[in-house]
Design a protein around this motif. Sequence first.
Motif, PDB file in Angstrom:
ATOM      1  N   CYS C  27      -6.321 -22.220 -50.326  1.00 19.08           N
ATOM      2  CA  CYS C  27      -5.074 -22.980 -50.403  1.00 19.08           C
ATOM      3  C   CYS C  27      -4.259 -22.577 -51.632  1.00 19.08           C
ATOM      4  N   GLY C  66      -7.046 -21.171 -45.149  1.00 19.83           N
ATOM      5  CA  GLY C  66      -6.407 -21.828 -46.282  1.00 19.83           C
ATOM      6  C   GLY C  66      -5.230 -21.023 -46.799  1.00 19.83           C
ATOM      7  N   GLY C  70      -1.631 -22.423 -46.756  1.00 20.19           N
ATOM      8  CA  GLY C  70      -0.984 -22.660 -48.045  1.00 20.19           C
ATOM      9  C   GLY C  70       0.333 -21.927 -48.143  1.00 20.19           C
ATOM     10  N   GLY C 367      -7.995 -29.005 -45.908  1.00 22.72           N
ATOM     11  CA  GLY C 367      -7.030 -28.155 -46.585  1.00 22.72           C
ATOM     12  C   GLY C 367      -5.661 -28.789 -46.628  1.00 22.72           C
ATOM     13  N   LEU C 371      -3.598 -29.472 -49.976  1.00 28.98           N
ATOM     14  CA  LEU C 371      -2.303 -28.874 -50.258  1.00 28.98           C
ATOM     15  C   LEU C 371      -1.281 -29.932 -50.642  1.00 28.98           C
TER      16      LEU C 371
END
Lengths: 325, 154, 502
Positions: C27, C66, C70, C367, C371
């Motif tokens: 992330c 991730g 992200g 995740g 985030l």
Amino acid sequence: MKRRSLITGAAIFAISAAFAPAFAQFTPTQPIELVVHGGPGSGNDVMARQMVTIIEQEKLLPVRVQVANKTGGGSTTASAYMASKKGDPNTIAIFTVVWVVDPLTQEAAQNRLNDLTPITRLVTEPALAVVRADSPYKTMADFLKVAKDKPGTLKQSGGSITSRDNIVRQLLMKQTGANWAFISFPGGGERIAALLGGHVDLMIMDPSEAGEQVKAGKLRVIAQIGDNRLDAFKDVATLTEQGFKIPDVPQTRGVVGPPEMPPAAVAYYEGVLDKLRQTAGWKKFLAESQLENVNEKSAQTRTFLTAYEGQLRDILKEAGAKVVR
Amino acid sequence: MQKYNLRNGDVVSGAFLAALGLYIVAQAYAWNYYNPDGPGPGFFPTWYGLLMIGLALALIVGTARKPKPQESPKNRDGTKRALITWLAFAACIATMGVLGFRLSFALFTFFLVAFVFQRTLVAAALTSVGATAAFYIVFPVLLGVQLPIGWFGF
Amino acid sequence: MDIADGLLHGFYVALQPTNVLWCFIGCLLGTVVGILPGLGPAATISLLLPLTFSMDPAGGVIMMAGIYYGAKYGGSTTSILLNIPGESSSVATCLDGYQMARKGRAGAALGIAAVASFVAGSVGIVLLTLVAPPVAAFALRFSSPEYFALMVLGLALVVLLSGPSLIKGLLALLVGLWLTSIGTDIFTAQARFIFGQAPLLGGIEFMVVAIGVFAVGEVLANIEGGEESQLLPVPRGLRNLLPTWADLMACRFAFLNGSVVGFLIGVLPGAGGTIASFISYGLEKAVSRHPEKFGTGVPEGVAAPEGANNADTGGALVPLLTLGIPGGSSTAILLSALIIWGIRPGPLMMQESPDVFWGLVASMYIGNVMLLVLNLPLVPLFAQLLRLPTFVLHPFIFGISIIGVYGVTGRVFDTVLLAGFGLLGYIMTKLKYPSAPLILGFVLGDAMERALRQSLMMSQGDLAMLVQRPISAVMLALAALVLVLPMLSYFNRARVRALAEG
């Protein structure tokens, strides 16, 4: 006394001069650039990075290898880049069929693969002719019969018209008099979706793409395109076995160097890649990706490519693509 | 007789777009309009080229027929500033191949700060060095993203 | 293994400390990658690929997801603050996000982007968990005629994005259509409009156009405007830096819109976050009570596209995990990685590799939360970027534009194109040509042309097929509605005006 040593000296000098090229070893001292014409994540890129990983693990090279993505216009950016590195022993690239096809069909793609220095051929990619599991075609002959009786009604999904998918189609159509449509999709995912969804009838796929679908019973393989049956598809006949002798136009990949690459460097890379072929890691990669090993050195590769180019030129002309070289 | 309002941005751009449309249609003419399988490479360009010509002409006619609006004070200086900036930007890119990104960008920044933004030479120098250094540290060093390299090897 | 069991098992896998760590690293990396133009999730994932070979597959896949995820969060940051799209699916966010920043509401915009991403991302994952197989089957019924109808619907939205001058909007759209046809035609290998330049054989890269027209064009326009048009100072105080409750309420439909549209379009192979974000934006504007305010900085204009590009991630995993079909370049790499690990995504993946499959799904829930927690506190920090004096900020933007473009393609040729598009963007702003239709035409034009030609090839020249198939007929009807309704209301108003004056 002096005269003898002079003659001896001259003789020794002459003899060693004759053998000098054999002694001229090449060892890279700078990081090596491995050029790939696809973007990160493309088939070639993944293969290149696998190569680098194995080379580093097995310490096949004394220097680092850096993968450089030179994307754009199929192979044109990458081949133009290679052409600009004349004589450079530290840059190599992975070539595929696209490197042969682009100069044939595009005015602006000016660098023929044989103008560079082919080093070796590494793999061929066998393919499978695939239909949906619920379709009535059990063998290639079934499909071709319908395609012949009702020309233009069956459809195949594939890449651009210069891709192997279409080339095989052209060859089959010419040989059997059948006729079916070819619909281009830019991405593999869309092609498979079109087949699964019943919008097209046939697709020529990589074994790695097909494997899972076949196992799940969604797709059926009606022929193999290659010389030998793949291990994973032992009970499906090849095109040749089914009686369709079309010229073998393999999808192949190899390594190429810039124009006028020193012979010592070529020999060196030939050696390194040979060692690569022997490693367990590479064999595993080939097995996982269902590629077939090829072992051809520089001279053989050159001959192969010349014949290949000629073959493709004829086929592309028949397919209706504009051939400019 | 009504003076036609011709000297204005819409008309000029309309003319340019009409010319572009014409070029597109001319090029498309050389390609197949329709193939046995389906529309060819000339199909779409022909249509959007024609549409472009039509709309551009409509724009020209529509604008020319409107009465000339009050002349608002034109921002000549601003436009000049913007265009000079663009020229400097283009020069920066053009020289990147020779000087390398770092040098040409530093020069560009210096020029921009000192002449377009009218700051002191010291501020210009500091900004140019600082920005270039920042880019150098973040991209090639920390992230491994290559920046264009010139003849001098950097 | 049914869904509840699977999910439980997945959480068990995903909550292993090492996997949580990989998720976090992914992330974080993804956010950085998304923020910086020039780095895309695709490039980053493939750079890290060799590292992951020695890792356990579940951990590796979790990290890569991730990164992918992200990046969608991070991409909005530069879009809002600097009008530089961090990622191609963040371009639509520039439209209202940057305008909000200019009005001093950068913090609110960033916050809304984060919240929308979280909500839509979560919805996307939930949908992935619950309805993946039926949705995948539905997606297979989508073929070229339906894609064509979808693109037409998207283009019809241009009518809504044109602002005051419809003619200029349409002209911008047509230029976008032309720009996207530059390159090699896939059906005939015919090179079109390449002006003899080999680098153009592959077409023009989207980011070059987007960064040129938006970022560079905007800076040039600012410079013309002089010091007065400097970005307004960022208001102090945390309360002013985050979205207000009123903002969030205004976005309620946008959250839904982004989630559903993003997910559905993400499921379609070949249609990605960029298309999803634009269609979601257009849809939001179409149903809004104040459509004329879009483009001036309304929160919904940020929430819809941002939500869509996150939900698209969940959607794109549907064909990958259930059918083994990659939806786009990022999922293609994920696919290659999975194959190298010996895992085969496909109809049997759920049974054969439940660890990886459910672990991945569960990790996305985690995740998503990570985030949100990472991004929200960073909002005030990033907003401070706007405090830089313009004479520092502008060169910085130029620099990032060059790096961004060069980073994506690696060719100096593209930076030359960047300069050209920058000038184009400036001229367009000066002459009041809207840039959104240009970008929309560029994004959709190619796909639309291909879909039409494929459809006609499939039907052997029969156009009627487009309206005979139910899904495409519905979308074409919607497109017609979108085109006709504004014109009706225009005529209505004109008629009312005429009556009043007469």
